[in-house]
Design an enzyme around this catalytic site. Structure first.
Site, PDB file in Angstrom:
ATOM      1  N   LYS A  82       0.888  -1.078  -0.038  1.00 33.95           N
ATOM      2  CA  LYS A  82      -0.051  -0.183   0.056  1.00 33.95           C
ATOM      3  C   LYS A  82       0.959   1.261  -0.085  1.00 33.95           C
ATOM      4  O   LYS A  82       2.154   1.270   0.565  1.00 33.95           O
ATOM      5  CB  LYS A  82      -1.014  -0.171   1.217  1.00 33.95           C
ATOM      6  CG  LYS A  82      -1.604   1.153   1.305  1.00 33.95           C
ATOM      7  CD  LYS A  82      -2.876   0.910   2.622  1.00 33.95           C
ATOM      8  CE  LYS A  82      -3.569   2.211   2.879  1.00 33.95           C
ATOM      9  NZ  LYS A  82      -4.112   1.983   4.061  1.00 33.95           N
ATOM     10  N   SER A 159      -8.828   3.161   3.374  1.00 39.64           N
ATOM     11  CA  SER A 159      -7.838   3.908   2.436  1.00 39.64           C
ATOM     12  C   SER A 159      -7.172   2.671   1.765  1.00 39.64           C
ATOM     13  O   SER A 159      -6.354   3.067   0.699  1.00 39.64           O
ATOM     14  CB  SER A 159      -6.898   4.690   3.270  1.00 39.64           C
ATOM     15  OG  SER A 159      -6.407   3.948   4.254  1.00 39.64           O
ATOM     16  N   SER A 183      -9.674   1.012   7.586  1.00 42.52           N
ATOM     17  CA  SER A 183      -9.182   1.096   6.070  1.00 42.52           C
ATOM     18  C   SER A 183      -8.712  -0.277   5.593  1.00 42.52           C
ATOM     19  O   SER A 183      -8.353  -0.329   4.458  1.00 42.52           O
ATOM     20  CB  SER A 183      -7.757   2.103   5.991  1.00 42.52           C
ATOM     21  OG  SER A 183      -8.168   3.321   6.078  1.00 42.52           O
TER      22      SER A 183
END
Length: 490
Positions: A82, A159, A183
Site C-alpha cells: 500500500k 484507504s 481502512s
C-alpha cells in the site's frame, strides 16, 4: 507452448489463493518467474480501468522472481505494498499526495522485511486517498478515482482501496493494507474480500515510528481466503524490539489452528442499530441477519445487545483532532524550511484544513483526545464480558458512489460524514481489539455487503477460526466481480 501455458492458464492464476499458488511453486510445477508474469499480465489487462496501482515496476518484479528462492509460507508470490508510507527501498511512494510524489527511503520497514521473509515479492504500490484519510480512494495525485470492480461507478472503499481492487480483480491473491479507522475493513466489505485488522501492537510499525495516529493504526493484509490471512499473520506478527506497545501473545501458527474446533458453542452479541441514531441500511441489516443465521447453524448463540455507552460524537471529535495533529507533523517534516508557500496548493482542501487545525491544537486538547480513545477501549472490553465476539455491519450503507466523500469540504465536516458511513469501525481502532470484515452477503444489485466480527484483545486465533467456519458454510472465493467482463464504465 510455455511452461505457464502448460501448467497454469490465466484462469488457473485467478482461481488459486496465495497458499495454493505457493504450493505449485514449491512442488516445481510452475516457476516464480511464470507466476510473476501472470500477475503482470493481469495488471496490464485490468488496471487501466480500475486505477488500483499508483506505482508498478515490471522489471523489478521480474528481477525478484528470477532470483527468488522458495521461502516462508508463500514461496515467491507477487505482492503489492500500500502507498501508505511503509518503507521499501525499491518502491517509491507518495502517500496519495502531490506534496510527497517520488518519495524514497534508504531502509526497509520491519514489516516490509517480514513480508519478504514470508515469501512475498513486492513489485508495486496500490492507490490510497491523500494520507490515507478517506473511506474512498480518489486522490488527485493518482489521476482519477480508483473504481470498484463490482460496479465501476462506485468506490472500492479506502484507504486500502487499491489493495482491495488488486486482490478482487486478481492481480495478486494477497495485498498489504493498513487500518487507522476501518481502512482494511471498509474496502474488504466493498470488494467482497476478507480483511482483518490485528490487535494493537501485534504487527510491527518500526523502525522509524512506534505508532500511527495515537495508536489507532495497524497493518495487515487483504485476501480472498481466511487461510491466506492466517498464514500472512504467521509471518508478520510478533513483538518488535523497542516498540511502545507490547504485542499480545500469539500461537506458534495461526494457520495450524484454523480447523481446531472450539469445543463449545460461542456466545456472540449483535448490534442492530447505529450510535446516536445513525441509520443502518436495509442491506446492512440483511447482512448481519444472514451472518446470525449462519452462526446459529454452526451451533453458536447470537444475542441482540444494546450498544456500549460510547459518547460517539465526542469520540469522532477526538479522532479528528488526532488525525489533524498527525497531518501537521507529517507536512511540517516536509516543508518546515520551505521559503515559499506554493506547497499549500499541493494538498487537497480537506487535508490542508487538517494541517491548519493541527497547528492550533493545544497539548491539553490532544491529551484529552488520547484519553477519549482509552475510555473507548475500556468500554468495549467491559461491554464484551460474557461474549466471545460482537457482530456488526461493516458499513452502514452499500459501497459508496464515487465522489460521495469530497475533500473539497472542511476536514471536520468530511470526517464527520465518514463517521456516519463507517460507524462501527474506528471505535475498534481506539479499543485496539482485532476485527475482521467477512463477505457473507450480496445485495439485490450484486454488491458485496460485509459484516464485522470483533474479538477480544489478542484473540486473533479465535477470530480466524470462526471466520474459517463461516467461510466453510458460506464460501465466497468463487464469487467474481462482473464489471470487468463488461465494457460499461462510468
Amino acid at each position: 507452448m510455455s511452461h505457464l501455458e502448460a501448467a497454469m492458464t490465466p484462469s488457473d492464476y485467478l482461481s488459486r489463493d496465495g497458499l495454493a499458488m505457493a504450493e505449485l511453486m514449491k512442488r516445481g510445477e510452475v516457476s516464480a518467474a511464470e507466476v510473476m508474469e501472470a500477475a503482470l499480465a493481469r495488471a496490464e489487462a485490468v488496471n487501466p480501468r480500475l486505477n488500483a496501482l499508483c506505482y508498478l515496476n515490471p522489471d523489478l518484479g521480474r528481477a525478484k522472481a528470477a532470483k527468488a528462492q522458495m521461502t516462508g509460507s508463500f514461496g515467491a508470490l507477487p505482492f503489492l505494498l500500500k502507498d501508505s508510507g511503509l518503507a521499501a527501498t525499491d518502491l517509491p511512494g507518495a502517500m496519495g499526495s502531490r506534496l510527497f510524489a517520488g518519495m524514497t527511503t534508504a531502509f526497509d520497514a520491519t514489516l516490509t522485511e517480514r513480508f519478504v521473509a514470508d515469501g512475498f515479492l513486492p513489485f508495486g504500490r496500490t492507490t490510497v486517498p491523500e494520507f490515507s484519510m478517506a473511506p474512498t480512494t480518489e486522490a488527485v495525485q493518482n489521476g482519477g478515482p480508483t473504481r470498484n470492480p463490482w460496479d465501476l461507478t462506485r468506490s472500492p472503499g479506502g484507504s486500502s482501496g487499491g489493495a482491495a481492487v488488486a486482490v478482487a480483480a486478481g492481480i495478486v491473491p494477497v495485498a498489504h493494507g493498513s487500518d487507522g479507522g476501518g481502512s482494511i475493513r471498509i474496502p474488504a466489505s466493498c470488494c467482497g474480500l476478507y480483511g482483518l485488522k490485528p490487535s494493537r501492537g501485534l504487527v510491527p510499525m518500526g523502525p522509524m515510528r512506534g505508532e500511527g495516529w495515537g495508536g489507532l493504526a495497524s497493518d495487515g493484509v487483504l485476501s480472498r481466503s481466511v487461510r491466506d490471512t492466517a498464514a500472512a499473520l504467521d509471518g508478520i506478527a510478533g513483538m518488535e524490539l523497542g516498540a511502545p506497545y507490547a504485542a499480545p501473545p500469539r500461537p506458534e501458527s495461526y494457520l495450524a489452528l484454523l480447523d481446531r474446533p472450539f469445543g463449545r458453542p460461542l456466545r456472540i452479541g449483535r448490534w442492530t442499530e447505529g450510535f446516536e441514531d445513525i441509520p443502518m441500511s436495509p442491506d446492512s441489516r440483511a447482512a448481519i441477519d444472514r451472518a446470525a443465521t449462519l452462526l446459529q447453524g454452526l451451533g453458536h448463540e447470537v444475542v441482540d445487545v444494546a450498544l456500549p455507552p460510547i459518547a460517539f460524537s465526542k469520540f469522532v471529535r477526538a479522532q479528528i483532532e488526532i488525525m489533524a495533529a498527525n497531518v501537521t507533523v507529517l507536512v511540517n517534516g516536509k516543508v518546515r524550511n520551505a521559503t515559499d508557500t506554493a506547497w499549500r496548493g499541493l494538498l487537497e482542501p480537506a487535508i490542508l484544513d487538517a494541517y491548519e487545525i493541527g497547528k492550533t491544537l493545544s497539548a491539553e486538547t490532544y491529551s484529552l483526545a488520547i484519553t477519549r480513545l482509552h475510555t473507548v477501549a475500556r468500554q468495549m472490553e467491559v461491554h464484551m464480558q460474557g461474549f466471545d465476539f460482537v457482530l456488526t455491519p461493516t458499513l452502514m450503507q452499500p459501497p459508496a458512489k464515487l465522489r460521495t466523500f469530497s475533500t473539497e469540504d472542511d476536514f471536520a465536516s468530511f470526517r464527520t460524514k465518514v463517521s456516519r458511513y463507517a460507524t462501527m469501525l474506528a471505535i475498534i481502532n481506539a479499543s485496539g481489539q482485532p476485527a475482521a470484515s467477512l463477505p457473507l452477503h450480496w445485495n439485490a444489485g450484486g454488491l458485496p455487503i460485509g459484516v464485522q466480527l470483533i474479538g477480544h484483545f489478542g484473540a486473533e486465533s479465535d477470530l480466524l477460526r470462526l471466520s474459517a467456519q463461516l467461510e466453510t458454510v458460506a464460501p465466497w472465493a468463487d464469487r467474481r466481480p462482473p464489471a470487468l467482463s463488461s465494457r460499461k464504465a462510468a
